[in-house]
Design an enzyme around this catalytic site. Structure first.
Site, mmCIF file in Angstrom:
data_model
loop_
_atom_site.group_PDB
_atom_site.id
_atom_site.type_symbol
_atom_site.label_atom_id
_atom_site.label_comp_id
_atom_site.label_asym_id
_atom_site.label_seq_id
_atom_site.Cartn_x
_atom_site.Cartn_y
_atom_site.Cartn_z
ATOM 1 N N SER A 8 0.835 -1.201 0.000
ATOM 2 C CA SER A 8 0.000 0.000 0.000
ATOM 3 C C SER A 8 0.872 1.253 0.000
ATOM 4 O O SER A 8 1.610 1.512 0.955
ATOM 5 C CB SER A 8 -0.904 0.015 1.233
ATOM 6 O OG SER A 8 -1.423 1.322 1.400
ATOM 7 N N HIS A 33 -1.241 -1.389 -4.213
ATOM 8 C CA HIS A 33 -2.498 -1.081 -3.524
ATOM 9 C C HIS A 33 -2.588 0.432 -3.311
ATOM 10 O O HIS A 33 -1.730 1.033 -2.666
ATOM 11 C CB HIS A 33 -2.539 -1.820 -2.184
ATOM 12 C CG HIS A 33 -3.842 -1.695 -1.459
ATOM 13 N ND1 HIS A 33 -4.941 -2.494 -1.730
ATOM 14 C CD2 HIS A 33 -4.234 -0.863 -0.470
ATOM 15 C CE1 HIS A 33 -5.945 -2.158 -0.932
ATOM 16 N NE2 HIS A 33 -5.550 -1.162 -0.160
ATOM 17 N N ASP A 35 -4.885 3.561 -1.893
ATOM 18 C CA ASP A 35 -5.971 3.869 -0.970
ATOM 19 C C ASP A 35 -6.529 5.261 -1.223
ATOM 20 O O ASP A 35 -5.844 6.261 -1.001
ATOM 21 C CB ASP A 35 -5.450 3.792 0.469
ATOM 22 C CG ASP A 35 -5.151 2.365 0.875
ATOM 23 O OD1 ASP A 35 -6.100 1.558 0.903
ATOM 24 O OD2 ASP A 35 -3.972 2.051 1.149
ATOM 25 N N MET A 37 -9.238 8.008 -0.138
ATOM 26 C CA MET A 37 -10.089 8.366 1.007
ATOM 27 C C MET A 37 -10.672 9.766 0.812
ATOM 28 O O MET A 37 -9.943 10.674 0.396
ATOM 29 C CB MET A 37 -9.250 8.376 2.291
ATOM 30 C CG MET A 37 -8.504 7.080 2.535
ATOM 31 S SD MET A 37 -7.560 7.188 4.062
ATOM 32 C CE MET A 37 -6.721 5.607 4.026
ATOM 33 N N HIS A 66 -8.407 0.832 -3.926
ATOM 34 C CA HIS A 66 -9.344 0.635 -2.805
ATOM 35 C C HIS A 66 -10.044 1.962 -2.522
ATOM 36 O O HIS A 66 -9.441 2.877 -1.969
ATOM 37 C CB HIS A 66 -8.509 0.148 -1.602
ATOM 38 C CG HIS A 66 -9.281 -0.025 -0.341
ATOM 39 N ND1 HIS A 66 -8.655 -0.171 0.884
ATOM 40 C CD2 HIS A 66 -10.617 -0.094 -0.085
ATOM 41 C CE1 HIS A 66 -9.573 -0.317 1.826
ATOM 42 N NE2 HIS A 66 -10.761 -0.268 1.272
ATOM 43 N N MET A 68 -12.277 4.219 -0.537
ATOM 44 C CA MET A 68 -12.944 4.447 0.751
ATOM 45 C C MET A 68 -13.676 5.770 0.628
ATOM 46 O O MET A 68 -13.307 6.783 1.242
ATOM 47 C CB MET A 68 -11.890 4.467 1.879
ATOM 48 C CG MET A 68 -11.395 3.072 2.233
ATOM 49 S SD MET A 68 -9.832 3.105 3.109
ATOM 50 C CE MET A 68 -8.711 3.151 1.716
ATOM 51 N N MET A 137 -11.317 -5.880 5.637
ATOM 52 C CA MET A 137 -10.563 -4.908 6.435
ATOM 53 C C MET A 137 -10.240 -5.538 7.787
ATOM 54 O O MET A 137 -11.140 -5.936 8.528
ATOM 55 C CB MET A 137 -11.369 -3.624 6.639
ATOM 56 C CG MET A 137 -11.576 -2.781 5.390
ATOM 57 S SD MET A 137 -10.080 -2.452 4.443
ATOM 58 C CE MET A 137 -9.072 -1.595 5.651
ATOM 59 N N ASP A 175 -6.527 -6.453 4.405
ATOM 60 C CA ASP A 175 -5.951 -5.109 4.452
ATOM 61 C C ASP A 175 -5.935 -4.569 5.879
ATOM 62 O O ASP A 175 -6.986 -4.309 6.464
ATOM 63 C CB ASP A 175 -6.804 -4.199 3.552
ATOM 64 C CG ASP A 175 -6.185 -2.831 3.342
ATOM 65 O OD1 ASP A 175 -5.080 -2.582 3.850
ATOM 66 O OD2 ASP A 175 -6.836 -2.019 2.649
HETATM 67 C C1 DX5 Z 1 -6.259 1.609 5.634
HETATM 68 C C2 DX5 Z 1 -5.845 1.251 4.241
HETATM 69 C C3 DX5 Z 1 -4.692 0.327 4.163
HETATM 70 C C4 DX5 Z 1 -3.424 0.825 4.824
HETATM 71 C C5 DX5 Z 1 -2.844 -0.382 5.498
HETATM 72 O O1 DX5 Z 1 -7.479 2.227 5.620
HETATM 73 O O2 DX5 Z 1 -6.917 0.649 3.545
HETATM 74 O O3 DX5 Z 1 -4.439 -0.140 2.844
HETATM 75 O O4 DX5 Z 1 -2.476 1.377 3.956
HETATM 76 O O5 DX5 Z 1 -1.784 0.010 6.276
HETATM 77 P P1 DX5 Z 1 -1.008 -0.966 7.251
HETATM 78 O O6 DX5 Z 1 -0.503 -2.127 6.420
HETATM 79 O O7 DX5 Z 1 0.083 -0.115 7.791
HETATM 80 O O8 DX5 Z 1 -1.986 -1.434 8.303
HETATM 81 ZN ZN ZN Z 2 -6.480 -0.305 1.550
#
Ligand code: DX5
Ligand code: ZN
Length: 218
Positions: A8, A33, A35, A37, A66, A68, A137, A175
């Protein structure tokens, strides 16, 4: 099949992003990956479409995006254009999940559905055959570096059974809080893909940690 590793970039060095992309390109990782948000679905804002497009220019591996965000159906085409190969939406953010899954596939991407820690896997019973990836998650989404929620192991076992009983080909991706210790137990429980952010990028040797995760299932 060997375990899929999806680093990620949320924990990457955004001042030197090209360096981290190159590291992932050269490593044994399988996907990137990303993310996204929106500050509404989750209490944090990350990065958006222009950054994804730039990453696409350099990445030599599929982009595992991903979302969110609320109303993700509004952005399916935009993320396809930006270069997403797998587009994952949250179950909790979709009123018409079946339609959104079809929309993602019609745009030419693999469709993923993510479940928050409190969302039971059985809620996917009637769409499991339509989904390419379920992203469980194992932390509450929004931030990297949180600790792994134990109940995820039971969810992997239940989801694996649902997939087998439904004759589906869906991959199980996890994740949050993934490291060698949680990764090993997730693989034993039936996970197919592991996302890792801080465990990879906060390490003095990120490529070595990616390699170690790959070795959990060769
Ligand atoms: C959190 C993200 C993850 C995040 C995971 O909301 O969806 O992808 O980057 O981070 P780690 O591996 O540090 O828990
Ligand atoms: Zn993620």
């Amino acid at each position: 099949m060997s375990i899929i590793v999806s680093p990620s970039l949320l924990s990457a060095d955004f001042l030197h992003l090209s360096k981290d992309i190159e590291m992932v390109n050269q490593s044994q990782a399988d996907w990137f990956h990303l993310d996204i948000m929106d500050g509404v679905f989750v209490p944090n804002i990350s990065y958006g479409l222009p950054v994804v497009s730039q990453i696409k220019k350099m990445a030599t591996k599929p982009l595992d995006v991903h979302l969110m965000i609320v109303q993700p159906e509004r952005y399916v085409e935009a993320f396809h254009k930006a270069g997403a190969d797998i587009l994952t939406v949250h179950y909790e953010a979709c009123t018409h999940l079946h339609r959104t899954i079809q929309q993602i596939k019609a745009a030419g991407m693999k469709a993923g559905v993510s479940l928050n820690p409190h969302t039971p896997v059985m809620l996917l019973e009637d769409v499991i055959r339509d989904i390419d990836v379920v992203l469980l998650m194992s932390v509450n989404p929004g931030f990297g570096g949180q600790s792994f929620i134990e109940q995820t192991i039971n969810k992997v076992i239940k989801l694996k059974k649902l997939i087998t009983d439904s004759n589906a080909n869906t991959l199980i991706e996890i994740d949050g809080g993934v490291n060698f210790e949680t990764g090993k137990r997730l693989v034993e429980a039936g996970a197919d893909a592991l996302v890792a952010g801080s465990f990879v990028f906060n390490s003095p040797d990120p490529a070595e940690n990616i390699k170690g995760l790959k070795e959990l299932k060769m």
